[in-house]
Design a protein around this motif. Structure first.
Motif, mmCIF file in Angstrom:
data_model
loop_
_atom_site.group_PDB
_atom_site.id
_atom_site.type_symbol
_atom_site.label_atom_id
_atom_site.label_comp_id
_atom_site.label_asym_id
_atom_site.label_seq_id
_atom_site.Cartn_x
_atom_site.Cartn_y
_atom_site.Cartn_z
ATOM 1 N N LEU A 116 -7.454 -0.236 -1.931
ATOM 2 C CA LEU A 116 -7.507 -0.958 -2.509
ATOM 3 C C LEU A 116 -6.594 0.048 -3.510
ATOM 4 O O LEU A 116 -7.280 0.761 -4.129
ATOM 5 C CB LEU A 116 -7.811 -1.933 -3.509
ATOM 6 C CG LEU A 116 -8.693 -2.860 -2.877
ATOM 7 C CD1 LEU A 116 -10.187 -3.539 -3.897
ATOM 8 C CD2 LEU A 116 -8.219 -3.770 -2.960
ATOM 9 N N GLN A 117 -4.808 0.113 -3.713
ATOM 10 C CA GLN A 117 -4.433 1.270 -4.469
ATOM 11 C C GLN A 117 -4.133 0.452 -5.713
ATOM 12 O O GLN A 117 -3.259 -0.596 -6.136
ATOM 13 C CB GLN A 117 -2.834 1.079 -3.852
ATOM 14 C CG GLN A 117 -3.561 2.662 -2.727
ATOM 15 C CD GLN A 117 -2.379 2.888 -2.214
ATOM 16 O OE1 GLN A 117 -1.567 1.901 -1.964
ATOM 17 N NE2 GLN A 117 -2.574 4.495 -1.874
ATOM 18 N N HIS A 128 -3.186 -10.536 -3.299
ATOM 19 C CA HIS A 128 -3.885 -9.575 -2.576
ATOM 20 C C HIS A 128 -5.305 -10.026 -2.152
ATOM 21 O O HIS A 128 -5.485 -10.816 -2.663
ATOM 22 C CB HIS A 128 -3.984 -8.084 -3.343
ATOM 23 C CG HIS A 128 -2.886 -7.335 -4.334
ATOM 24 N ND1 HIS A 128 -1.947 -6.630 -3.488
ATOM 25 C CD2 HIS A 128 -2.132 -7.104 -5.233
ATOM 26 C CE1 HIS A 128 -1.094 -5.514 -3.815
ATOM 27 N NE2 HIS A 128 -1.034 -6.491 -4.902
ATOM 28 N N LEU A 151 -11.420 -1.981 3.278
ATOM 29 C CA LEU A 151 -11.132 -2.412 2.537
ATOM 30 C C LEU A 151 -10.145 -1.649 1.325
ATOM 31 O O LEU A 151 -11.506 -0.878 1.035
ATOM 32 C CB LEU A 151 -11.189 -3.804 1.973
ATOM 33 C CG LEU A 151 -10.861 -4.222 0.619
ATOM 34 C CD1 LEU A 151 -9.854 -4.591 1.598
ATOM 35 C CD2 LEU A 151 -11.493 -4.853 0.273
ATOM 36 N N ILE A 191 -3.806 -4.242 -8.913
ATOM 37 C CA ILE A 191 -4.099 -3.481 -7.771
ATOM 38 C C ILE A 191 -2.622 -3.468 -7.549
ATOM 39 O O ILE A 191 -2.202 -4.512 -7.422
ATOM 40 C CB ILE A 191 -4.780 -4.722 -6.961
ATOM 41 C CG1 ILE A 191 -6.396 -4.974 -7.107
ATOM 42 C CG2 ILE A 191 -5.170 -4.806 -5.620
ATOM 43 C CD1 ILE A 191 -6.867 -6.023 -6.725
ATOM 44 N N THR A 251 -13.986 -10.653 -3.747
ATOM 45 C CA THR A 251 -13.510 -11.044 -2.620
ATOM 46 C C THR A 251 -14.043 -12.685 -2.165
ATOM 47 O O THR A 251 -14.964 -12.974 -2.213
ATOM 48 C CB THR A 251 -13.715 -10.059 -1.350
ATOM 49 O OG1 THR A 251 -15.350 -9.749 -1.804
ATOM 50 C CG2 THR A 251 -12.866 -7.971 -2.593
ATOM 51 N N SER A 285 -1.135 -2.257 -4.135
ATOM 52 C CA SER A 285 -1.235 -2.907 -2.772
ATOM 53 C C SER A 285 -2.935 -3.076 -2.057
ATOM 54 O O SER A 285 -3.597 -2.275 -2.895
ATOM 55 C CB SER A 285 -0.170 -1.751 -1.891
ATOM 56 O OG SER A 285 -1.234 -0.256 -2.100
ATOM 57 N N SER A 286 -2.411 -3.703 -0.995
ATOM 58 C CA SER A 286 -4.261 -3.750 -0.279
ATOM 59 C C SER A 286 -3.557 -4.071 0.862
ATOM 60 O O SER A 286 -2.763 -4.859 1.239
ATOM 61 C CB SER A 286 -5.002 -5.014 -0.804
ATOM 62 O OG SER A 286 -3.974 -6.442 -0.762
ATOM 63 N N TRP A 287 -4.746 -3.149 1.441
ATOM 64 C CA TRP A 287 -4.148 -3.844 2.995
ATOM 65 C C TRP A 287 -5.997 -3.067 4.051
ATOM 66 O O TRP A 287 -6.906 -2.886 3.631
ATOM 67 C CB TRP A 287 -3.268 -3.354 3.600
ATOM 68 C CG TRP A 287 -3.537 -1.915 3.931
ATOM 69 C CD1 TRP A 287 -3.940 -0.803 4.780
ATOM 70 C CD2 TRP A 287 -3.593 -0.574 2.715
ATOM 71 N NE1 TRP A 287 -4.449 0.866 4.352
ATOM 72 C CE2 TRP A 287 -3.696 0.615 3.371
ATOM 73 C CE3 TRP A 287 -2.819 -0.859 1.141
ATOM 74 C CZ2 TRP A 287 -3.779 1.963 2.455
ATOM 75 C CZ3 TRP A 287 -2.825 0.455 0.715
ATOM 76 C CH2 TRP A 287 -2.821 1.819 1.698
#
Length: 928
Positions: free
Chosen positions: A162-163, A133, A160, A148, A178, A150-152
């Motif tokens: 973050l689910q 991630h 940014l 986390i 980060t 998912s991240s995108w």
């Protein structure tokens, strides 16, 4: 943010109308600067830094998901950041890019349970962490953080995302870590690079411009003004360079990182502050310093500039201005240092980063050999503008950008007070009328204007935020706050201001909070005003435009009406006040100041304003009110009589006002154009700067409309006759140009540089142009380079102007910060106007992409290249330009396009109705 700069159009008209000799006088008087409010570029395409994997980026159409909204949710509140950044001042040999790497840890509090983290990020590439991630999350206080899921990166809304596989707990604290890489580009926004030559060597500065939404280009952050936090900044930088940030240097040591011997500088934590006020800079600049009452003041610039003493003036004036604002606010400067740095590449005039103010070189550095009085005055006022922000804006910050006008309008008002403290003999406080009040009237008189305060929901996207950095926010904001201070009295105004700052220190507020504190001051002092502060000021803040107040001295009736430059234009913006204002009226009757009056409705009868015989009435004394004034014909005739026989009976500011009001009332068809022209007949007796500047500025419109017609010759002859006595006066005052007058507004040397350069290039050919170009490229003093850059647009050779236009697209030839103003300079030249318009139309997509649709200078560009438009053919071209580029967009120039169309329509009508009358009048004035 401070003000940009370009040469006054009054200079241009004077150059052609009055001839070289008389021009010298006009230039000698021209000490007031025109304002260009420049903003950042945020339209450079993202690039891979070359050291990290490029994460996936979503490009799907917006939905109703939280990450598709431009505003952050209220679920997370940052407390403090630990940020380490390492800018590389040499190109990456593999990618050819300049990059920076960074690590960030933000500690935040969960205010509402959520399984989603949104944090702003733009054009940053992330090193993948645990489970592949883009970030890692840890919890403080023994509670395990959810993983986390998912991240995108959400490109459009610049997040940014973050689910999480579980929810963050309310009132618990977390760390978000980060690692990232960004490009140290030359785009003038975020963390960027500035380049310059010194002793034949190209040098690079890593510097910042965060306002309004570019901190997210430097590191992931909650990039909204209300999301205040404490910042712990560390910079890794090359040996021998100097690192600066908002806080004091805490410690610095030499270290080896990844096989590189570098320097690590750690800064003291900042006060609680907004992201847009952050700054960090790496350079090999030199500095001079002073300490006043325990506050360290430093001026940084290129080493040769400091060695030449170009920072001395700023250093000498910063202390007195800082002490003035401490007294004005009744609040000590809240930081231990005040650094100010002059940068070779900087898109705005200056930026109020807390403790580390950044400037264009021309806005901070002064050289007595090359700098004009206008340059010197600009430095004093911009320093005052930025220092004013240290409290109003930085200590107490707007909640959201829809209240930008209060922040910038306030600083634009009190900059004159601070500059007056630094230079009390200049009488600079009066010049707000020319530089701000009259300037913004031209924009606010259009049906396409906008209110000072916008609805919060209407200001969401970065481009919408950038569009607010305009003349309305700065100059109208300054004008109405000056009016407020005047009718409350400065004592009451500062009383309310001080309690406002004390209550909201290190926090956020809105303009209604200031109204509340001013009302408390009104109540405490028993100040007599007809309504509450809020009720009065909301009529000026919540609706666009301003009134023309008409005084009928026969009946005593005074009335108001929304002033529109084109009375036939359609106002589609509704107003809850029906375009009526609560108007404070200061006035005089035949040289005697009278008790102020208020106009609360459409009209009211005031018996004291009835006059007879030779008595006359003059309203809006010293132009403290934000409105124009018209009179019955009889009173106009009496005022014209006073001007012709005893003009000093009318205050100097009001002599400038009478000219400016008359010309604009005539454009609005309220009085005749001939009546407006008659206000200039007394000028052969006028020796003061302000009325002359007002007249020349208004006649600039005639120049733009008629410099391609038969009106131009007789107009030139008339103005030459009017200005000759002034020229003779200064010839005598200076003993045939041998001595320099002492008065700030009487100066001549070295204010003639721009004039001499422009006329020499206009009279010469390619050889002279090439010589000036070489002088420009080799100039080591920024102010001198600016004068040459302006003068290069004066040539009468179309091929040279076309080549000069092409140079604006090459940052090696013309710096990006100067590109749009250079195009406008060329458009101001009657020969270059059509060339510049064709150039902008043909290259709009490229210009917009490379130089930033979010930049405030885009509104100046659109207005500048279309200002002369006055034919049906030009109107159709402008409409086609809008249609052809709808998909590309206009960014912060969107409103300017509509304003240009509206202005062109008005110009066409005006010429059709006035050309013959104007020609006849000028011809009649030629007769002995």
């Amino acid at each position: 943010m401070g003000k940009g700069f370009f040469i006054s159009k009054a200079v241009g008209i004077a150059a052609i109308i009055v001839g070289a000799g008389a021009l010298a006088t006009i230039i000698a008087l021209s000490v007031v600067y025109s304002q260009e409010k420049a903003k950042n570029n945020d339209n450079v395409l993202p690039t891979d830094g070359g050291t990290t994997s490029k994460p996936p980026v979503t490009t799907t159409a917006p939905s109703n998901e939280p990450w598709d909204k431009y505003r952050l949710p209220k679920s997370l509140v940052p407390d403090h950041y630990n940020v380490t950044l390492w800018p590389r001042l040499k190109q990456n040999l593999t990618t050819g890019l300049f990059i920076f790497t960074g690590q960030s840890t933000v500690e935040f509090v969960c205010a509402e349970e959520t399984d989603l983290i949104l944090i702003h990020s733009n054009k940053l590439n992330y090193t993948k962490r645990e489970n592949n991630h883009l970030a890692s999350l840890t919890s403080l206080g023994g509670v395990k953080a959810p993983s986390i899921k998912s991240s995108w990166l959400q490109q459009v809304t610049q997040y940014l995302v973050l689910q999480l596989d579980g929810k963050l707990m309310k009132d618990h604290r977390y760390h978000l870590h980060t690692d990232f890489t960004g490009e140290l580009a030359d785009d003038l926004g975020g963390f960027y690079r500035s380049e310059y030559m010194e002793d034949g060597v190209k040098k690079v500065v890593a510097t910042t411009q965060m306002q309004p939404t570019d901190a997210r280009k430097a590191f992931p952050c909650f990039d909204e003004p209300a999301m205040k936090a404490i910042f712990h900044i560390t910079l890794i930088h090359d040996l021998g360079t100097v690192a600066l940030s908002n806080g004091e240097e805490k410690e610095s040591s030499n270290v080896n990182i990844e096989g590189h011997d570098v320097q690590k500088t750690v800064f003291q934590p900042t006060e609680k502050m907004s992201t847009y006020l952050l700054a960090f800079i790496v350079s090999d600049f030199s500095f001079i310093n002073n300490t006043i009452d325990g506050v360290l003041i430093r001026i940084f610039a290129r080493t040769p500039a400091i060695a030449a003493g170009q920072g001395d003036y700023a250093l000498n004036k910063t202390g007195p201005i800082l002490k003035f604002f401490e007294k004005y606010y009744n609040s000590s400067y809240p930081l231990p240092k005040s650094d100010q740095i002059a940068l070779p590449d900087f898109n705005a005039g200056a930026m109020e980063n807390w403790g580390l103010i950044t400037y264009r070189e021309t806005a901070l550095l002064y050289d007595e050999t090359f700098s004009s009085n206008s340059n010197k005055q600009r430095i004093a006022t911009i320093i005052a503008h930025e220092l004013a922000h240290m409290w109003f804006g930085n200590l107490v910050t707007l909640r959201w950008w829809n209240d930008l006008w209060l922040n910038e309008g306030f600083a634009s008002y009190v900059e004159y007070l601070g500059a007056h403290e630094a230079e009390p003999e200049w009488n600079v406080k009066d010049l707000i009328v020319l530089s701000d009040v009259h300037r913004v009237f031209a924009v606010d008189a259009l049906a396409s204007s906008h209110p000072l305060s916008s609805k919060e929901e209407d200001i969401q996207k970065p481009a919408q935020i950038s569009e607010l950095f305009d003349a309305i926010s700065y100059s109208k904001g300054a004008s109405v706050l000056r009016m407020l201070s005047d009718f409350l009295t400065e004592k009451v105004f500062t009383m309310g201001l001080r309690t406002y700052l004390a209550e909201f220190a290190f926090g956020n507020a809105g303009y209604t909070d200031l109204w509340s504190h001013l009302q408390m001051a009104v109540d405490a002092t028993g100040t007599d005003i007809p309504e509450t502060v809020s009720n009065i000021m909301n009529t000026w803040v919540l609706q666009m435009g301003f009134p023309v107040v008409t005084v009928n001295t026969s009946t005593g009736i005074i009335s108001q009406k929304h002033f529109l430059l084109d009375p036939d234009s359609e106002v589609t913006t509704p107003s809850i006040y029906n375009y009526e204002w609560i108007v404070p009226i200061k006035w005089m009757k035949t040289e005697t100041i009278q008790h102020p009056k208020w106009l609360k409705n459409e009209s009211v009868t005031i018996d004291e304003m009835k006059v007879s015989g030779s008595d006359w009435v003059l309203a809006n004394i010293n132009v403290v009110g934000y409105y124009r004034v018209n009179y019955d014909q009889g009173n106009w005739e009496r005022l014209l009589g006073v001007l012709s026989t005893n003009h000093v009976a009318i205050p100097v500011i009001n002599r400038a006002q009478l000219v400016d009001d008359a010309f604009n009332l005539a454009r609005a068809k309220i009085i005749s154009t001939v009546l407006a022209l008659r206000t200039t007949k007394y000028l052969n007796k006028e020796r003061e700067y302000m009325p002359w500047e007002s007249a020349v500025g208004n006649l600039d419109f005639f120049y733009l409309m008629f410099d391609r017609s038969e009106v131009y010759g007789p107009m030139q002859d008339y103005l030459r006759n009017q200005v000759t006595p002034l020229f003779t006066h200064y010839k005598s005052l200076t003993d045939n140009w041998k001595n320099v007058p002492v008065g700030h507004m009487d100066q001549i040397h070295p204010n003639l540089r721009s004039t001499v350069y422009c006329n020499a290039i206009a009279a010469g050919g390619a050889k002279e142009w090439e010589f000036a170009w070489s002088q420009f490229k080799n100039a080591s003093i920024a102010i001198e380079a600016d004068k040459l850059r302006y003068a290069l647009a004066c040539t009468k050779q179309p091929w040279l102007l076309n080549r000069y236009l092409e140079y604006t697209l090459d940052p090696n030839m013309i710096r990006k910060q100067d590109a749009t103003s250079t195009i406008v300079y060329i458009a101001n030249n009657v020969i270059g106007q059509s060339l510049a318009w064709d150039f902008v139309r043909a290259r709009w997509s490229y210009i917009f992409t490379q130089y930033g649709g979010g930049s405030f200078s885009f509104s100046n560009l659109v207005n500048g290249v279309t200002e002369r438009f006055s034919t049906e053919y030009e109107l159709q071209q402008l409409k086609q330009f809008k249609e052809d580029n709808a998909e590309v967009g206009f960014g912060s120039g969107t409103l300017a396009v509509d304003q240009s169309i509206e202005r062109t329509i008005a110009n066409i009508k005006w010429i059709a109705e006035n050309k013959q009358n104007v020609l006849d009048w000028f011809k009649a004035e030629e007769k002995p």
